[in-house]
Every structure is written in C-alpha cells, then in structure tokens.
Scaffold this motif. Structure first.
Motif, PDB file in Angstrom:
ATOM      1  N   GLU A   1       0.844  -1.189   0.000  1.00  0.00           N
ATOM      2  CA  GLU A   1       0.000   0.000   0.000  1.00  0.00           C
ATOM      3  C   GLU A   1       0.876   1.233   0.000  1.00  0.00           C
ATOM      4  O   GLU A   1       1.470   1.587   0.996  1.00  0.00           O
ATOM      5  CB  GLU A   1      -0.927   0.029   1.222  1.00  0.00           C
TER       6      GLU A   1
ATOM      7  N   SER B   1      -7.438   2.713   3.363  1.00  0.00           N
ATOM      8  CA  SER B   1      -7.822   1.759   4.397  1.00  0.00           C
ATOM      9  C   SER B   1      -9.228   2.051   4.914  1.00  0.00           C
ATOM     10  O   SER B   1      -9.631   3.215   5.059  1.00  0.00           O
ATOM     11  CB  SER B   1      -6.826   1.826   5.550  1.00  0.00           C
TER      12      SER B   1
ATOM     13  N   TRP C   1      -8.062  -4.172   5.876  1.00  0.00           N
ATOM     14  CA  TRP C   1      -6.826  -4.906   6.149  1.00  0.00           C
ATOM     15  C   TRP C   1      -6.960  -5.738   7.403  1.00  0.00           C
ATOM     16  O   TRP C   1      -7.603  -5.326   8.372  1.00  0.00           O
ATOM     17  CB  TRP C   1      -5.650  -3.934   6.321  1.00  0.00           C
TER      18      TRP C   1
ATOM     19  N   GLU D   1      -4.656  -1.773  12.710  1.00  0.00           N
ATOM     20  CA  GLU D   1      -4.757  -0.984  11.481  1.00  0.00           C
ATOM     21  C   GLU D   1      -4.932   0.498  11.803  1.00  0.00           C
ATOM     22  O   GLU D   1      -4.330   1.367  11.157  1.00  0.00           O
ATOM     23  CB  GLU D   1      -5.922  -1.490  10.628  1.00  0.00           C
TER      24      GLU D   1
END
Length: 469
Positions: A249, A337, A351, A383
């Motif tokens: 990412e 995200s 994620w 995350e």
C-alpha cells in the motif's frame, strides 16, 4: 518453493564474497558478467531494495553495503533449544569457523546445518537461501550485533597509546581507529591508532572463538557495521530493512485508487490526483521504465489475501515477500484503508493483521488460538494505529505474556524471552463480481451524506458532499 529475484540474490552474493560491500560501478560490472541486467533495473534494486544500503561519502564513489535483519537465536545458542522463533538456529562457533566438535569428533549439540527445516524456511523468507555458507556468515557477522565485540570508543579518545581505555591490554573490545572505520582518517599509515588488529586484539578475539580469516577481515567488516549503524541512527534507530510486503500500500495519497471513480462520480476526471481504475486493487510490474498491469489480477489478489501464501500461483508467480516477478519489481495499489472512512463507504480496503502461531499457521489478531487464547488487540486496533503512525510501537498481551509490535520491523517481539514472531498485513479479498455488485447498488443517498456532515461537525467539504447529492 518460492521463487526469488535472481538479480537481488546475485548482487547479495557478489557483495558478501567481496567483503560485504563494493563500489557501485564495480558491483554493476560484476552483475553484468553474471546476468543480463539493465541499468534501470540495477539502479532500482540498489536504491529501493531493503537488502542494500547506498553509502555516499564526500568526494568518493558510492558504495553498496549488504544488510539483513535476520539474526541468530540467542535462546538456542544458550540452551540448545527454542520454543519456536524467527531467528536462525546455528552454532556461533560454526559461523566463526572454529567449532571443535564434528568432523569426526563428538557431534556439536548445536546445529551446523543452514538447510535444516527451521533454518531453510527462514532463509527462503529472507531470500537468502541460495547464498553459500561463507557468504551467509559474512552477512550475519556485519549485521547481527551479538556476533562481534564492539569497537572500544575510549581507545579513540586521549593521547596515550590506549587512549582513555582504563582496561588497556585487558579490554574485551576491539582497539581500532574509529576514523579509519568511518573512512575519514587523515593520518593514514602515520596514525597512532590501529588500522589493523594488533597482536593483543588477535589473542583476545581468538579466545572468543574467531578464526584467523575473520580476524584479518575485521577492519572492513567493522567499516560496514559503522555504515549500517549510521543509517539506522539517521532513521531514528528504526529498522533499516523493511519487508517488501509493506510496498503493498503506497504511502502517498496520489497513489491510492480513487473511490469516487469506482462509483462513477469523480468530478476531477483526468486531473484527479488519485489513480483511476475499475478495481479497488491494482497489480503492476515494472518493465524497463514503466509500470504495466499484470494479467490475472483477481487471482493474484486472492492469493495475496491469504497470509500463509508467500507467492501467487501460475507459471509466473508474484513473490509477495520480495514483491517481484521474474526479478522485476511489482507493486500493489489500492483504495484507502477502511478505518479512515465511515462504515458505509464502499470499496475501501479492509486490512487484517496476522501473527505466526506455534504450529506455523497464521492467526488473526483478536481471534482465539488453539488454546482458546486471544490477543488484547484486534486487526482493526492495529490498522488504526498503523494508519495513524507507521513508526509506532503497539503493546500486545496474550495470556500472561507481553509483546511489542514495531511497525517499522515486521515482527512481534517478546523482550523478556528474547523471541519474535513474523507479522503480516493482508487485505480481505473482494472478487470482481462482488465489486460490480457493490457499484451497481448505487451511491449513498442524501441522508447518509447529511449524517456524515453531522459526524464531521459540519466541516465536510461541500464539493465532496455534492458528489452524492
């Protein structure tokens, strides 16, 4: 068996067989004798591959130093056993070349086999499995701080023959000129500090088990150690070797896939700073000077979402640990995200975070293991912390044990027992059919946008709101 970048492996081997470092142009010439590597590919791997450190001194040609975060297991070295870790199980004196056991004598209780099941699996994960023993040992010597004694700093201060070192001939550290190791000693052969290991130092090192060949090479090894330590200090003492999985990412916002384009509502069109693509993920390979879309993108994504997989399936697999395919760099673009957007936002990337279990399986944080124990933090907790600060350290408790996860170093560490586990961050798989279904379901209505405005305290940009109204 995972397939790794041939050029990176060859470059590592060339560096290690040449003392652990080499001038940039010399390395390029050596690689050209072994493989057909383009100048663009060579520059890319040297500048971006975490295996290599580029050292640029004033008025000198850049040097490339080989590096790794792979270490020897201290518990195994002390007790001859380990409950399972991500470090090599090897005899330290075997690396030194002086182990008195084996070779017709009583077998050593510690392993001399770099290709044991435990060691070879680690070497494959770190793309070091094709190195010879000598090359691997040199790489470990200049990277694992537990293998060699430190250079005495007090020796380099003061005017007496031993500087300010009060231990003098009984010092257990190495007496070498620090400026020589840094490459900036002005006195050369006239320097009053040692540029080679003296007789006292040799005796001390031999008592610690180092072979004569290693002792002879120590000045160049210590110079490489200095360069690696300086690079680590520059990076605020964080890890200098990041897993290529973190490339999955991109950090820059303009490299994220545009959510509005996915919903056919981007008002910026070709002027949008984000990537316009019909999927929330995009796999590309670097060919010569451009990034090209990979075929079978959905299949690659499905494999990548499985934390147990180190590579994709097919004739030309993508290696998820090195992010390469047939020695060419690979990258994965994605939408932002999911923790950065409200829950109703479509096609954000969710994620999940995993750690390697005792049985070699991958367990999601927050989920029960085989003993019905769960970690104190969940995937979402990690995350959120990662998106907030990619250099953060997160405390994790499981049962009666406490761990630390460092985002700059893909491991979960138990400092009390000096063990660590591999950590992986992988997305939740979304098929092309599911993507199309979500897109066809339409955009959120005005009530949802107004709810967002309320949550944002009325600060939502009106131009963004108009995309939905």
């Amino acid at each position: 068996m995972s397939e790794y970048s041939r050029e990176v492996l060859l470059a590592t081997s060339v560096l290690c067989s040449s003392g652990g470092s080499m001038q940039l142009l010399q390395l390029h010439r050596n690689l050209l004798q072994r493989c057909n590597i383009s100048e663009e590919t060579f520059c890319y791997i040297v500048e971006h591959c975490p295996r290599f450190l580029m050292v640029r001194g004033p008025g000198t040609e850049p040097r490339v130093v080989a590096r790794t975060l792979l270490r020897l297991c201290r518990s195994y070295a002390q007790e001859g056993r380990c409950g399972g870790c991500e470090a090599l199980h090897l005899c330290k004196f075997f690396i030194y070349g002086t182990c008195r056991f084996g070779k017709g004598r009583k077998p050593c209780k510690l392993s001399h086999d770099i290709r044991s099941d435990h060691n070879y699996q680690l070497l494959r994960e770190w793309t070091l499995h094709m190195l010879s023993e000598d090359d691997l040992f040199l790489l470990l010597l200049q990277n694992d701080p537990a293998l060699l004694p430190e250079v005495c700093l007090h020796y380099n201060k003061g005017s007496t023959p031993h500087g300010c070192c009060t231990f003098q001939n009984t010092c257990t550290k190495v007496h070498l000129c620090q400026h020589f190791l840094q490459g900036d000693c002005l006195f050369g052969s006239r320097c009053k500090r040692h540029h080679t290991v003296d007789e006292h130092g040799r005796c001390m090192l031999e008592k610690r088990g180092l072979s004569g060949n290693i002792i002879q090479d120590l000045p160049s090894i210590y110079r490489n150690i200095h360069n690696l330590a300086a690079a680590a200090a520059t990076a605020d003492s964080t890890s200098t070797e990041k897993s290529p999985e973190w490339v999955s990412e991109p950090a820059a916002d303009e490299m994220n896939i545009c959510l509005h384009f996915l919903r056919n509502s981007c008002r910026f069109h070709n002027e949008c700073r984000k990537v316009h693509f019909h999927l929330p993920y995009r796999w590309e390979v670097f060919d010569r000077s451009v990034w090209i879309d990979l075929q079978h993108m959905e299949d690659i994504e499905r494999d990548f979402c499985d934390p147990s997989r180190a590579q994709s399936s097919g004739d030309q697999p993508v290696n998820f640990l090195t992010m390469t395919r047939d020695s060419k760099p690979v990258r994965r673009l994605s939408t932002v995200s999911s923790v950065t957007k409200p829950p109703h936002y479509l096609l954000t990337t969710k994620w999940k975070w995993y750690y390697k279990g005792d049985q070699g399986n991958w367990l999601e944080y927050g989920q029960m293991d085989e003993k019905q124990r769960a970690t104190s933090v969940t995937s979402r907790n990690l995350e959120e912390a990662y998106v907030s600060d990619r250099a953060a350290k997160v405390k994790v408790v499981k049962g009666h044990r406490e761990y630390i996860i460092n985002f700059t170093d893909i491991y979960q560490r138990n400092y009390k027992h000096n063990t660590k586990r591999r950590v992986r961050r992988r997305p939740v798989f979304v098929s092309v059919a599911e993507i199309e279904k979500q897109v066809s379901a339409g955009n959120p209505g005005p009530d949802v946008v107004l709810l967002d405005l309320i949550r944002a305290g009325g600060d939502m940009d009106l131009s963004s709101a108009k995309l939905y109204l």
